[in-house]
Structures are given as C-alpha cells and as structure tokens.
Write a protein that holds these residues in place. Sequence first.
Motif, PDB file in Angstrom:
ATOM      1  N   GLY A   1     -72.439 -12.617 -13.061  1.00  0.00           N
ATOM      2  CA  GLY A   1     -73.814 -12.173 -12.932  1.00  0.00           C
ATOM      3  C   GLY A   1     -74.441 -12.752 -11.680  1.00  0.00           C
TER       4      GLY A   1
ATOM      5  N   GLN B   1     -74.654 -12.078 -19.440  1.00  0.00           N
ATOM      6  CA  GLN B   1     -74.377 -13.201 -18.557  1.00  0.00           C
ATOM      7  C   GLN B   1     -75.082 -14.484 -18.978  1.00  0.00           C
TER       8      GLN B   1
ATOM      9  N   HIS C   1     -78.263  -6.858 -12.855  1.00  0.00           N
ATOM     10  CA  HIS C   1     -77.255  -7.876 -13.126  1.00  0.00           C
ATOM     11  C   HIS C   1     -77.791  -9.287 -12.914  1.00  0.00           C
TER      12      HIS C   1
ATOM     13  N   MET D   1     -68.985  -3.754 -14.276  1.00  0.00           N
ATOM     14  CA  MET D   1     -69.787  -4.951 -14.137  1.00  0.00           C
ATOM     15  C   MET D   1     -70.635  -5.147 -15.393  1.00  0.00           C
ATOM     16  N   ARG D   2     -70.690  -6.381 -15.910  1.00  0.00           N
ATOM     17  CA  ARG D   2     -71.517  -6.664 -17.066  1.00  0.00           C
ATOM     18  C   ARG D   2     -72.989  -6.566 -16.698  1.00  0.00           C
ATOM     19  N   ASP D   3     -73.840  -6.269 -17.707  1.00  0.00           N
ATOM     20  CA  ASP D   3     -75.263  -6.287 -17.434  1.00  0.00           C
ATOM     21  C   ASP D   3     -75.793  -7.709 -17.617  1.00  0.00           C
TER      22      ASP D   3
ATOM     23  N   ALA E   1     -70.226  -9.415  -7.660  1.00  0.00           N
ATOM     24  CA  ALA E   1     -70.432  -9.208  -9.090  1.00  0.00           C
ATOM     25  C   ALA E   1     -69.546  -8.077  -9.613  1.00  0.00           C
TER      26      ALA E   1
END
Length: 284
Positions: A175, A7, A205, A1-3, A169
């Motif tokens: 995000g 986003q 996130h 998962m992106r931080d 997410a």
Amino acid sequence: MRDAASQTHLPAAPGIGYKPQHFTAIMQDAGRVAWLEIHAENYMGDGGRPLAQLRHLAEKFPISVHGVGLSIGGEAPLDPDHLARLKHLVGWLNPASFSEHLAWSTHDSHFYNDLLPLPYTDASLQRICDHIDQLQDTVARPMLLENPSSYLAFAESTWSEPDFLAEIARRTGCGLLLDVNNVFVSATNLGFSPQGYIDAFALAHVGEIHLGGHDTDADEHGRPLLIDSHGREIADPVWALLDYTLARSGPRPVLVEWDNDVPDWPVLEAEAARAAAALERIPA
C-alpha cells in the motif's frame, strides 16, 4: 493491487507519533487520539521500560510501526540483522499497520542519519520492488510505502513520483502512505502544484496519511526552501492540502508527527483534534 482497506487495520481517525514523555497523559486521557505510531528502531531491544510501556499502550490503542532505517531504496541488499529485528518486533506486537520510506540511508558500511532521495528510473524501480518483496515476505504482511520530501530532482528520472509509487504498489501489492506535508515541501522546493500531485496520486491505495511541521529557509538564490523538520505545528497550507486530499480520498487514518522539540501533551493533542475536525468535514 490491494485496496487501502486491506493494507491497514487502523481506524479512519487521528493518531499521533508516540513519545515516552507523553505516556502517562495518553493512558489517562488521550482526547481525540485513536491510535499511535512508533518508530521501529526504538523498540528493537529485548526489554526495559520502552517495551513495557509499549505493551501497555498496545492493550489500549492500535499501533502503527514506522521504519526509518531499513534503506529500502539503497543499492545494497537489505541488512539481514535489521530484517530479523523487524520480524521479531512485528511478530510479537502484531501492529495494525507497518510502513517504510521511499528513501535510502546506507552506502557500503556507512549509515547516514537522513532519508535520502533517489532517481526514479526503471533500475531503481526494480531494486525497490525486490526489496519490498523481501521485506513483506519476512514480516508476513503487506506494508505501506511513504512518499519522500524532496529538495532536488534527478535529471535521470524517467518516472513522475506518483506514477513511480503507483507502479511499485502494482508490482508488489504494497500500500501507500501519503505524507501531505512532504507533498507540500516538495512542491514548494521543486516548483510544482501540490494539488496536481494529489490528483495524480493513487489515492485508492493509501492506507495512511501523515502530517508534520516544516521550517522555512531560502536557497542561494533567495527562493523559498522548506525543510521537513517535524519540529513545530502543522502549517495552515498543509491543513488546507489535507482537506483537498480527504475530499478526494475519503476517510483515512491521519497521523500528526512531531519528532523534534516535542511539546507538552496538550499542544500535540490539539493538533490531533484539528485532524479530527478535518475528517469530520469530509462530504458525505
């Protein structure tokens, strides 16, 4: 998962929901306002004053595009014409952030002028993830998904809302947009702790935080019932919940929403200044 940082490209500063009657005041002196949000559906035309003003604003401010009509939680496939208009808007504007609601507003050929809740089940989870994958592929960028305001709970739900959003997410790479007023409204209406909700939320996130006003009513049993109206100043308990959230999340872009009974610019800018003060109180 992106931080959260991947986003959104908004500053960790106050923004406001843009209204055309404030155009001149914003261009002359925006005060503490560092960025603006627009509702996507208001800017899907081919020309005219709204788009001309938006182009001027985008030269001066980062813009967040917030969709309210895609019905991302609906049972039907996403509307391809709506997706095409979103793609066109996001393509030429290149906004700093793009978000949608965890809600539905369509059924068969009917469109409802509300953001309606849905049960948190494995089936709805998969459907929403499929819709988000399609949307992110279409606009070629990650989106933020906003928690709803709730007035009832579904007996068939098997996920808590924070866990449901975190799993979306995780699966899609999107995000999260944390609406603190929505948390307070839902907590009051459904009888849970708003601070406990924040503690359970995937704050790492969160790319954007929203605040708005709500109205107070009562249900048939005389219990408090809060309505997410976006038509008045932000209540003190919501400001307190923002402080609680920021102390745990760290600085985030904070938006003041005021969509109904819109006040004169100084009133709205004063709310943005209060959000700036909240950001300045975050412990080092």
